[in-house]
Design an enzyme around this catalytic site. Structure first.
Site, PDB file in Angstrom:
ATOM      1  CE1 TYR A 109      -7.788  -4.723  -0.958  1.00 62.44           C
ATOM      2  CE2 TYR A 109      -6.917  -5.969   0.900  1.00 62.44           C
ATOM      3  CZ  TYR A 109      -7.986  -5.392   0.243  1.00 62.44           C
ATOM      4  OH  TYR A 109      -9.247  -5.488   0.778  1.00 62.44           O
ATOM      5  CG  ASP A 120       3.501 -10.559  -8.965  1.00 68.55           C
ATOM      6  OD1 ASP A 120       4.634 -10.810  -9.420  1.00 68.55           O
ATOM      7  OD2 ASP A 120       2.803  -9.607  -9.359  1.00 68.55           O
ATOM      8  CB  THR A 130       2.641  -2.129  -7.368  1.00 65.27           C
ATOM      9  OG1 THR A 130       3.466  -3.193  -6.859  1.00 65.27           O
ATOM     10  CG2 THR A 130       3.499  -0.916  -7.648  1.00 65.27           C
ATOM     11  CG  ASN A 144       2.585  -7.630  -1.746  1.00 68.39           C
ATOM     12  OD1 ASN A 144       3.625  -7.106  -2.147  1.00 68.39           O
ATOM     13  ND2 ASN A 144       1.723  -8.204  -2.563  1.00 68.39           N
TER      14      ASN A 144
END
Length: 303
Positions: free
Chosen positions: A199, A76, A197, A156
């Site tokens: 931190y 990822d 999904t 993210n």
């Protein structure tokens, strides 16, 4: 391509599959410099076919003009780093899982031949994922550090966290100019649905489907027990301020910058989306059950 190569056979299988992905059209491969160096060093048998001396098909900071697809080999974290390559180009990214979790990747390295059939590129589903921008930094006149102004984007999350020397930080957060809360604790995370999904989830945030147009605010180790994660609309703009002399770091995915208060900056949805492609039978809910073992209960299994 960027990669951790596990074995040459799997990598050759991948390149063969990609060679036939556009059916009758000729495919030209370009390789990230670190990957090209690895191939030349460890897999000389592949050099003549894929890295001929006459065509130096290697890139570093920018993708070659006319790129149709960026293939990312790894986990990822490697896929998150491709944001810096594709930027706002609209180039789609295909993740091949060679890492540990591989939540964001579309295809497992052991399932290439079955999944990447001729013509897959036109058949795969495209997902347009929200990207965050950290901008409009206002810092103390004596600030001498660097800010994420060159590439202020995150796929993210944008996380604002206390430095190791701080016991806690006090961060004022506003949404569209309206005061929301002062967060006391280790910091606060501003997350995309993709990052829900990651931190944010580890800090108690909710899971959002990747196509959602929302931004999450998730406290980190809050000293106020009544504070909970908050889900915003994607169009809303967040302002975060440190009024004191807090030592903090702001991280955009894996890229971190040191900050010292007083400071303020804004977090908002960027003007472009990050595009990933997936097999049509790859379902987000299957992924969270498989990768996160979500709702696992050995007493209940479908027949």
């Amino acid at each position: 391509m960027a990669a951790k190569l596990v074995e040459v056979g799997v990598f050759e299988e991948l390149l063969e599959a990609l060679s036939h992905a556009w059916l009758d059209e000729e495919v030209e491969f370009w390789f990230a410099k670190d990957l090209a160096d690895r191939i030349r060093k460890d897999f000389p048998s592949m050099v003549a076919r894929f890295l001929p001396p006459a065509g130096n098909r290697v890139f570093e900071e920018a993708l070659p003009e006319g790129t149709s697809l960026l293939v990312c080999l790894g986990g990822d974290g490697t896929l998150l780093d491709t944001l810096h390559l594709v930027k706002d180009s609209g180039i789609a990214v295909l993740g091949i899982h060679f890492g540990r979790l591989g939540f964001l990747n579309a295809v497992s390295a052991g399932n290439i031949e079955k999944t990447l059939y001729p013509g897959f590129f036109d058949d795969f589903r495209r997902e347009n994922r929200l990207v965050l921008e950290a901008c409009d930094f206002e810092v103390d006149a004596g600030f001498s550090g660097t800010l994420p102004e060159k590439f202020p984007y995150a796929l993210n999350e944008v996380a604002l966290l206390k430095a190791d020397t701080e016991s806690l930080v006090f961060l004022d957060v506003y949404v569209d100019g309206s005061y929301v809360n002062t967060y006391y604790g280790d910091g606060v995370i501003f997350s995309t649905p993709t990052g829900s999904t990651a931190y944010s989830l580890s800090c108690g945030g909710p899971i959002l489907i990747p196509s959602a147009d929302n931004i999450l605010i998730t406290p980190v180790a809050s000293h106020t027990l009544t504070v909970r994660p908050l889900v915003l609309e994607g169009y809303q703009e967040i302002t975060v301020k440190a009024r004191g002399k807090e030592q903090c770091k702001v991280s955009l995915d894996s890229h971190a910058y040191e900050l010292k208060g007083p400071f303020s900056f804004k977090v908002r949805k960027s003007s472009f989306k990050f595009i990933t492609i997936y097999p049509n039978d790859r379902n987000f809910f299957d992924a969270i059950r498989e990768k996160l073992m979500w709702g696992l209960d050995i007493r209940q299994r479908p027949e």
